[in-house]
Design an enzyme around this catalytic site. Structure first.
Site: not given
Ligand SMILES: NC(=O)c1ccc[n+]([C@@H]2O[C@H](COP(=O)([O-])OP(=O)(O)OC[C@H]3O[C@@H](n4cnc5c(N)ncnc54)[C@H](O)[C@@H]3O)[C@@H](O)[C@H]2O)c1
Length: 250
Positions: A155, A159
């Site tokens: 991951y 990123k």
């Molecule tokens: N929540 C955290 O702690 C955090 C921290 C740093 C970065 N992020 C990044 O933020 C973003 C959102 O994270 P989140 O916690 O809201 O996760 P989440 O799982 O709630 O949201 C991710 C969304 O992406 C969609 N998705 C996944 N694969 C897909 C695909 N192949 N095609 C279309 N849609 C797809 C999922 O259905 C989901 O709705 C991600 O990129 C994650 O890496 C999250």
């Protein structure tokens, strides 16, 4: 849900990937409140986001890793709203995985969603942003690129790749009036984070390593998103803005 947009601020068209929940839903709702028309692209059902935002939101079901689905989803959004200006590459996966148990298929799946996805969505959207002579591309990366946690090697690599994409792409598209920036959240309380990285007291452990001793919430990222996409932020490009409560000083 609508809020009077600031006087003279043009109404833009935004596409947020991964808008079914979590950060993507928060980003979509934030842009809609600012007066923009917003489309969501997700594999999952976006009805809760649609209910939250109302008429300003247009959901399109697509897989970010599928070139044909992405191409037609982006074309549908541009046709529906008459163009496209803001792209938030937010869809991503972050399964915790011990490095020594990581298979090539695990590795490729993470790269496909987290790197191929933004590449495909950005490539499909670019002609519309170019035609508008104005654009904002925002890539959601992660503070892990500065911290390098042991259970998120694939991951973190994906990123970090997206940080490189942000930097180089900003050079490639700057002449068209398009900026490209990345936002790097720390561990933020979403349902997926609660099920995975944040499980078993993970949120509290991370909070205690932060300068800001609170658990990060999706709402803690919205002011940065609005700053990056603002009409006045045309000189901000190629940057990665770290919003993690001060864990990584960058
Ligand atoms: N929540 C955290 O702690 C955090 C921290 C740093 C970065 N992020 C990044 O933020 C973003 C959102 O994270 P989140 O916690 O809201 O996760 P989440 O799982 O709630 O949201 C991710 C969304 O992406 C969609 N998705 C996944 N694969 C897909 C695909 N192949 N095609 C279309 N849609 C797809 C999922 O259905 C989901 O709705 C991600 O990129 C994650 O890496 C999250």
């Amino acid at each position: 849900m609508s809020e009077t947009p600031s006087r003279n601020a043009p109404q833009r068209v935004a596409l947020v990937t991964g808008a079914a929940g979590g950060l993507g839903r928060e980003f979509a709702a934030t842009l809609a409140r600012r007066g923009h028309r917003v489309a969501g692209l997700d594999l999952a059902d976006m009805s809760e986001t649609a209910e939250l935002i109302g008429d300003a939101f247009h959901p399109v079901r697509a897989d970010v890793t599928d070139p044909d689905e992405v191409e037609s989803a982006v074309a549908e959004v541009a046709a529906r709203f008459g163009g496209l200006h803001i792209v938030v590459n937010n869809a991503g996966i972050y399964p915790p995985l011990e490095f020594e148990k990581t298979t090539l298929e695990d590795w490729r799946r993470i790269m496909r969603v987290n790197l191929d996805g933004p590449f495909l969505v950005t490539s499909a959207a670019l002609p519309y942003l170019k035609a508008a002579g104005w654009g904002r591309i925002v890539n959601i990366v992660s503070a892990v690129v500065f911290l390098g946690p042991p259970d998120l090697v694939a991951y973190t690599t994906s990123k970090a790749g997206l940080v490189g994409f942000t930097r180089a792409l900003s050079s490639a598209v700057g002449e068209y009036g398009i900026t490209v920036n990345a936002i790097a959240p720390g561990l933020t309380r979403t349902e997926t984070a609660a099920r995975t990285t944040g499980a078993d007291g993970g949120f509290e452990r991370v909070r205690d390593l932060q300068v800001v001793r609170a658990i990060e919430e999706p709402g803690d990222l919205v002011s940065t998103l609005l700053y990056v996409v603002d009409e006045g932020s045309g000189f901000l490009t190629g940057q990665t803005i770290n919003i993690d409560g001060g864990s990584a000083k960058h």
